[in-house]
Design a protein around this motif. Structure first.
Motif, PDB file in Angstrom:
ATOM      1  N   GLY A 199      -1.557   0.994  -1.156  1.00  0.00           N
ATOM      2  CA  GLY A 199      -2.060  -0.284  -0.682  1.00  0.00           C
ATOM      3  C   GLY A 199      -2.849  -1.258  -1.187  1.00  0.00           C
ATOM      4  N   ALA A 200      -3.415  -0.514  -2.516  1.00  0.00           N
ATOM      5  CA  ALA A 200      -4.401  -1.300  -3.142  1.00  0.00           C
ATOM      6  C   ALA A 200      -3.988  -2.605  -3.905  1.00  0.00           C
ATOM      7  N   VAL A 201      -2.822  -2.632  -4.345  1.00  0.00           N
ATOM      8  CA  VAL A 201      -2.215  -3.578  -5.239  1.00  0.00           C
ATOM      9  C   VAL A 201      -1.085  -4.568  -4.255  1.00  0.00           C
ATOM     10  N   GLU A 202      -1.707  -5.703  -4.375  1.00  0.00           N
ATOM     11  CA  GLU A 202      -0.978  -7.085  -3.751  1.00  0.00           C
ATOM     12  C   GLU A 202       0.243  -7.658  -4.456  1.00  0.00           C
ATOM     13  N   GLU A 203       0.118  -7.478  -5.914  1.00  0.00           N
ATOM     14  CA  GLU A 203       1.284  -8.232  -6.453  1.00  0.00           C
ATOM     15  C   GLU A 203       2.524  -7.587  -6.309  1.00  0.00           C
ATOM     16  N   ARG A 204       3.610  -8.161  -6.489  1.00  0.00           N
ATOM     17  CA  ARG A 204       4.797  -7.691  -6.355  1.00  0.00           C
ATOM     18  C   ARG A 204       5.619  -8.182  -7.515  1.00  0.00           C
ATOM     19  N   ALA A 205       6.657  -7.330  -8.147  1.00  0.00           N
ATOM     20  CA  ALA A 205       7.439  -7.659  -9.271  1.00  0.00           C
ATOM     21  C   ALA A 205       8.895  -8.339  -8.787  1.00  0.00           C
ATOM     22  N   GLU A 206       9.371  -8.990  -9.678  1.00  0.00           N
ATOM     23  CA  GLU A 206      10.489  -9.702  -9.069  1.00  0.00           C
ATOM     24  C   GLU A 206      11.800  -8.861  -9.154  1.00  0.00           C
ATOM     25  N   ALA A 207      12.516  -8.993  -8.064  1.00  0.00           N
ATOM     26  CA  ALA A 207      13.832  -7.985  -8.010  1.00  0.00           C
ATOM     27  C   ALA A 207      14.641  -8.274  -9.445  1.00  0.00           C
ATOM     28  N   GLN A 208      15.279  -6.889  -9.693  1.00  0.00           N
ATOM     29  CA  GLN A 208      16.110  -6.781 -10.932  1.00  0.00           C
ATOM     30  C   GLN A 208      17.358  -6.377 -10.716  1.00  0.00           C
ATOM     31  N   PRO A 209      18.472  -6.774 -11.495  1.00  0.00           N
ATOM     32  CA  PRO A 209      19.629  -6.146 -11.170  1.00  0.00           C
ATOM     33  C   PRO A 209      19.565  -4.477 -11.715  1.00  0.00           C
TER      34      PRO A 209
ATOM     35  N   GLU B 220     -22.242  -6.393   7.077  1.00  0.00           N
ATOM     36  CA  GLU B 220     -22.680  -6.547   5.672  1.00  0.00           C
ATOM     37  C   GLU B 220     -21.305  -6.945   4.833  1.00  0.00           C
ATOM     38  N   ILE B 221     -20.162  -6.136   5.193  1.00  0.00           N
ATOM     39  CA  ILE B 221     -19.154  -6.311   4.549  1.00  0.00           C
ATOM     40  C   ILE B 221     -17.907  -7.093   5.200  1.00  0.00           C
ATOM     41  N   ALA B 222     -18.273  -7.181   6.296  1.00  0.00           N
ATOM     42  CA  ALA B 222     -17.118  -8.050   6.993  1.00  0.00           C
ATOM     43  C   ALA B 222     -17.011  -9.565   6.806  1.00  0.00           C
ATOM     44  N   ASP B 223     -15.713  -9.656   6.998  1.00  0.00           N
ATOM     45  CA  ASP B 223     -15.265 -11.267   6.398  1.00  0.00           C
ATOM     46  C   ASP B 223     -15.596 -12.092   7.945  1.00  0.00           C
TER      47      ASP B 223
ATOM     48  N   MET C  81     -12.721   2.283   3.231  1.00  0.00           N
ATOM     49  CA  MET C  81     -12.071   1.160   3.772  1.00  0.00           C
ATOM     50  C   MET C  81     -12.531  -0.233   3.001  1.00  0.00           C
ATOM     51  N   GLN C  82     -13.512  -0.280   1.942  1.00  0.00           N
ATOM     52  CA  GLN C  82     -14.177  -1.226   1.443  1.00  0.00           C
ATOM     53  C   GLN C  82     -13.290  -2.109   0.769  1.00  0.00           C
ATOM     54  N   THR C  83     -12.114  -1.632   0.315  1.00  0.00           N
ATOM     55  CA  THR C  83     -11.206  -2.323  -0.660  1.00  0.00           C
ATOM     56  C   THR C  83     -10.104  -3.075   0.403  1.00  0.00           C
ATOM     57  N   ALA C  84     -10.335  -2.911   1.557  1.00  0.00           N
ATOM     58  CA  ALA C  84      -9.393  -3.712   2.571  1.00  0.00           C
ATOM     59  C   ALA C  84      -9.823  -5.287   2.247  1.00  0.00           C
ATOM     60  N   LYS C  85      -8.512  -6.164   2.235  1.00  0.00           N
ATOM     61  CA  LYS C  85      -8.807  -7.498   2.091  1.00  0.00           C
ATOM     62  C   LYS C  85      -9.507  -8.250   2.978  1.00  0.00           C
TER      63      LYS C  85
ATOM     64  N   SER D 281      -6.300   0.844   1.956  1.00  0.00           N
ATOM     65  CA  SER D 281      -6.631  -0.533   1.351  1.00  0.00           C
ATOM     66  C   SER D 281      -5.656  -1.897   2.134  1.00  0.00           C
ATOM     67  N   PRO D 282      -5.829  -1.995   3.492  1.00  0.00           N
ATOM     68  CA  PRO D 282      -4.660  -2.810   4.212  1.00  0.00           C
ATOM     69  C   PRO D 282      -5.127  -4.337   3.976  1.00  0.00           C
ATOM     70  N   GLN D 283      -4.217  -5.257   4.273  1.00  0.00           N
ATOM     71  CA  GLN D 283      -4.633  -6.560   4.489  1.00  0.00           C
ATOM     72  C   GLN D 283      -5.562  -6.859   5.164  1.00  0.00           C
ATOM     73  N   LEU D 284      -5.570  -6.125   6.306  1.00  0.00           N
ATOM     74  CA  LEU D 284      -6.372  -6.553   7.698  1.00  0.00           C
ATOM     75  C   LEU D 284      -6.761  -5.203   8.245  1.00  0.00           C
TER      76      LEU D 284
END
Ligand SMILES: Cc1cc2nc3c(=O)[nH]c(=O)nc-3n(C[C@H](O)[C@H](O)[C@H](O)COP(=O)(O)OP(=O)(O)OC[C@H]3O[C@@H](n4cnc5c(N)ncnc54)[C@H](O)[C@@H]3O)c2cc1C
Length: 328
Positions: free
Chosen positions: A162-172, A302-305, A283-287, A264-267
């Protein structure tokens, strides 16, 4: 003979006994695409390889090496480890990415010893600098961000689900069946697998995109239902602080933190949780972190958005009804 790209990043793709790829696969392949060309090593039980390989390609694997074998579900760790050794020999990758799961960690550790490679664990991201692949870690309860890099060879990196948000492009799909040379190492045999009856239709805590967690502030097991209700309104997984677990509101498997699960969720929504360092560690690495607490001095702020100073029993029902209205 198949050739592999010079900048190949070998990604270990685990599947379950239904042939489904592990939920962390999209993030692992996304991370690999940031630093090179993702090549998947797919571990599957008999009959499941093709569909799982298609899934891996759709998530960005440029090439898929398929290891489909009965032993994957009959023996612990060694089949995956032997497959990884054979795949790494063939692909000669610049790094190996493995999910920081129980099985993934064991394969990574044992393969690092076997291949005399550098091991970086629990990365929350990867990148490249002039000298090679760098793993990024969030340590000491998220208080420090540190980087690690190997001074020799291809590093083996376990990546937090869950920590990495980037996604790769689909491949054949480009599929190759991997020939594995068995190491003949002693191995524990699995004699039976029984599905644990599903007690909840909610997402699994590890790797969930949204988490609602409750703490001691919920007051009782009956009142903890409020956490479940908000989680259901959002399609989120349910987590808890250790104080909530110790008080018997929820099972230990729901505990988030230093001695529980790392997420490491989005929310991440914290209800009646003070935000002790041991909780933050998980949980601190949550987005995006949202906290609802009646004490405006609570460290979670202190860490809340976004923070709401208020009683969860007043605020959360209003939040649920606002969410329901939006859906309606
Ligand atoms: C070695 C070690 C390991 C640990 N590992 C973990 C771990 O993995 N995970 C973990 O969570 N903890 C862990 N702990 C425990 C940690 O130190 C804290 O004790 C724990 O996180 C506190 O849980 P809490 O926030 O639910 O409870 P509390 O600290 O008691 O906080 C309850 C909060 O609820 C608020 N509140 C009360 N009623 C309401 C209401 N009606 N509405 C809104 N807010 C309300 C209060 O203002 C308070 O801030 C560990 C401790 C040690 C020593």
């Amino acid at each position: 003979m198949t050739t592999y790209p010079d900048d190949a990043i070998l990604v270990l793709v685990e599947t379950n006994h239904l042939g489904e790829v592990h939920p962390s696969t999209a993030g692992l392949l996304g991370a690999a695409a940031q630093i090179g060309t993702p090549v998947a090593l797919l571990l599957a039980g008999p009959g499941y390889g093709q569909a799982a390989a298609e899934k891996a390609a759709s998530l960005g694997a440029r090439q898929v090496l398929q290891y489909e074998d009965e032993s994957y579900f009959k023996q612990i760790t060694v089949p995956g480890l032997d497959a990884l050794s054979s795949a790494a020999e063939l692909v000669k990758p610049q790094a190996i990415l493995i999910s920081h799961t129980v099985d993934g960690r064991e394969i990574a550790g044992r393969y690092a010893v076997r291949s005399r490679s550098a091991l970086a664990v629990d990365a929350v991201g990867v990148s490249r600098d002039a000298e090679g692949v760098v793993a990024h870690h969030s340590v000491y309860g998220g208080s420090y961000n540190v980087d690690s890099a190997a001074t020799f060879g291809a590093p083996i990196i376990t990546v937090r689900a869950g920590a990495v948000e980037e996604r790769a492009e689909a491949q054949p799909l480009e599929l190759e069946v991997l020939e594995v040379t068995g190491s003949g190492k002693p191995v524990a045999i699995i004699s039976a697998v029984n599905d644990a009856p599903a007690t909840s239709s909610r997402p699994e805590l590890r790797g969930a995109a949204k988490v609602v967690a409750g703490g001691r502030g919920l007051g009782s097991v009956e009142q903890f239902v409020l956490v479940d209700q908000l989680a259901d309104a959002l399609g989120a997984a349910v987590g808890a602080s250790r104080a909530a677990v110790d008080a018997g509101f929820v099972p230990q498997s729901s505990q988030i933190g230093q001695t529980g699960v790392s997420v490491s969720p989005q929310l991440y929504i914290a209800l009646g949780i003070s935000g002790a360092i041991q909780h933050r560690a998980g949980m601190q690495t949550a987005k995006t972190i949202v906290a609802i607490n009646k004490d405006k001095e609570a460290p979670i702020f202190e860490i809340a958005d976004f923070g709401v100073v208020g009683d969860v029993f007043t605020v959360v029902p209003q939040l649920i009804s606002a969410l329901e209205q939006r859906k309606g």
